[in-house]
Enzyme design. Sequence first.
Site, PDB file in Angstrom:
ATOM      1  N   LEU A  14     -25.694   4.346  -3.113  1.00 28.89           N
ATOM      2  CA  LEU A  14     -25.543   5.594  -2.359  1.00 28.89           C
ATOM      3  C   LEU A  14     -24.651   5.332  -1.148  1.00 28.89           C
ATOM      4  CD1 LEU A  14     -26.418   8.465  -2.736  1.00 28.89           C
ATOM      5  CD2 LEU A  14     -28.504   7.982  -1.515  1.00 28.89           C
ATOM      6  N   HIS A  15     -23.391   4.994  -1.431  1.00 29.61           N
ATOM      7  CA  HIS A  15     -22.412   4.684  -0.397  1.00 29.61           C
ATOM      8  C   HIS A  15     -21.196   5.584  -0.534  1.00 29.61           C
ATOM      9  CE1 HIS A  15     -24.636   1.120   0.746  1.00 29.61           C
ATOM     10  NE2 HIS A  15     -24.779   0.854  -0.536  1.00 29.61           N
ATOM     11  N   ALA A  16     -20.483   5.802   0.550  1.00 28.34           N
ATOM     12  CA  ALA A  16     -19.215   6.542   0.613  1.00 28.34           C
ATOM     13  C   ALA A  16     -19.219   7.825  -0.211  1.00 28.34           C
ATOM     14  CB  ALA A  16     -18.064   5.629   0.257  1.00 28.34           C
ATOM     15  N   PRO A  18     -20.442   8.742  -3.283  1.00 28.70           N
ATOM     16  CA  PRO A  18     -21.713   9.252  -3.804  1.00 28.70           C
ATOM     17  C   PRO A  18     -22.613   9.828  -2.697  1.00 28.70           C
ATOM     18  CG  PRO A  18     -21.237   7.118  -4.762  1.00 28.70           C
ATOM     19  CD  PRO A  18     -20.217   7.348  -3.688  1.00 28.70           C
TER      20      PRO A  18
END
Length: 96
Positions: A14-16, A18
């Site tokens: 759950l980075h950038a 997403p």
Amino acid sequence: MLKKEVIIKNKTGLHARPAAVFVEAADRFESDVEIIFDGIAVNAKSIIGVLSLGIGKGDQITLVTEGSDEKEALEYLIEIIENSFGENGGGEYDTL
């Protein structure tokens, strides 16, 4: 209030991008939406909050929705996660 545990399956967690997709989706609903990870709860409508959790592939999170459209919010957010935030062509979740 509704709660559901979900495993993050996409390769980047759950980075950038997403996270941005997820925050935009959560913001579409009137209900309050929280993500709980490793004992920490954050507002799922806050990109800083979501990114601060450092959620990676294979991590288990708890989604909590509360409000007039809590069921719809929870179902839609789970769908986004299960479709890897559209990374594999599994959904139309691009950010604006």
